[in-house]
Design a protein around this motif. Structure first.
Motif, PDB file in Angstrom:
ATOM      1  N   ARG A 170       0.814  -1.220   0.000  1.00 35.62           N
ATOM      2  CA  ARG A 170       0.000   0.000   0.000  1.00 35.62           C
ATOM      3  C   ARG A 170       0.853   1.278   0.000  1.00 35.62           C
ATOM      4  O   ARG A 170       0.317   2.372  -0.207  1.00 35.62           O
ATOM      5  N   ASP A 171       2.152   1.158   0.236  1.00 39.24           N
ATOM      6  CA  ASP A 171       3.042   2.320   0.208  1.00 39.24           C
ATOM      7  C   ASP A 171       3.411   2.738  -1.214  1.00 39.24           C
ATOM      8  O   ASP A 171       4.001   3.799  -1.418  1.00 39.24           O
ATOM      9  N   ALA A 172       3.058   1.912  -2.199  1.00 45.70           N
ATOM     10  CA  ALA A 172       3.397   2.222  -3.588  1.00 45.70           C
ATOM     11  C   ALA A 172       2.672   3.493  -4.033  1.00 45.70           C
ATOM     12  O   ALA A 172       1.600   3.827  -3.529  1.00 45.70           O
ATOM     13  N   GLY A 173       3.284   4.214  -4.959  1.00 40.15           N
ATOM     14  CA  GLY A 173       2.654   5.407  -5.505  1.00 40.15           C
ATOM     15  C   GLY A 173       3.643   6.546  -5.649  1.00 40.15           C
ATOM     16  O   GLY A 173       4.856   6.368  -5.506  1.00 40.15           O
ATOM     17  N   ILE A 174       3.124   7.729  -5.913  1.00 39.59           N
ATOM     18  CA  ILE A 174       3.955   8.904  -6.165  1.00 39.59           C
ATOM     19  C   ILE A 174       4.195   9.666  -4.870  1.00 39.59           C
ATOM     20  O   ILE A 174       3.262   9.904  -4.094  1.00 39.59           O
TER      21      ILE A 174
END
Length: 127
Positions: free
Chosen positions: A55-59
């Motif tokens: 869930r930490d993935a992203g910009i």
């Protein structure tokens, strides 16, 4: 000489929920896995995420409070290692024949320290 950021603040922002994670060395999130580290000798600001999760993935945005504001972006991808026995989950062989089982490990950032093979609850071998 380029612009000086000595008196400017550096913020880290997570774009998934537009959450300000840190400003300077102060942490604005209750998630204790996040921490900003300042390295005065290089004037670098590092966002550290301990025990990264899918869930930490992203910009993420590093924002410097100049006028105008300067922003730098990074897209974080978090991979989760998986293991699979090829041809499984059910294999059928003739009694007395030889069988080779192959365990395929994917998305591991480094080779595993150990691989254990189990027959029911007993360890049959490890490497």
């Amino acid at each position: 000489m380029g612009p000086s950021y000595v008196s400017k603040s550096v913020s880290w922002i997570r774009h998934r929920d537009i959450h300000i994670l840190t400003v300077g060395s102060y942490t604005y999130t209750s998630d204790q896995r996040f921490q900003a580290n300042h390295h005065p000798e290089t004037d670098e600001w590092t966002l550290q995420i301990k025990w990264a999760q899918k869930r930490d993935a992203g910009i993420y945005e590093c924002q410097i409070s100049t006028q105008p504001v300067r922003s730098y972006f990074v897209n974080l991808n978090v991979v989760v290692p998986t293991a699979q026995i090829l041809g499984g989950p059910d294999l059928h062989v003739d009694k007395g024949s030889t069988i080779n089982l192959t365990c395929s490990i994917r998305f591991s950032p480094e080779p595993p320290a150990y691989i254990f093979w189990y027959h029911h609850d007993d360890v049959s071998s490890y490497f």
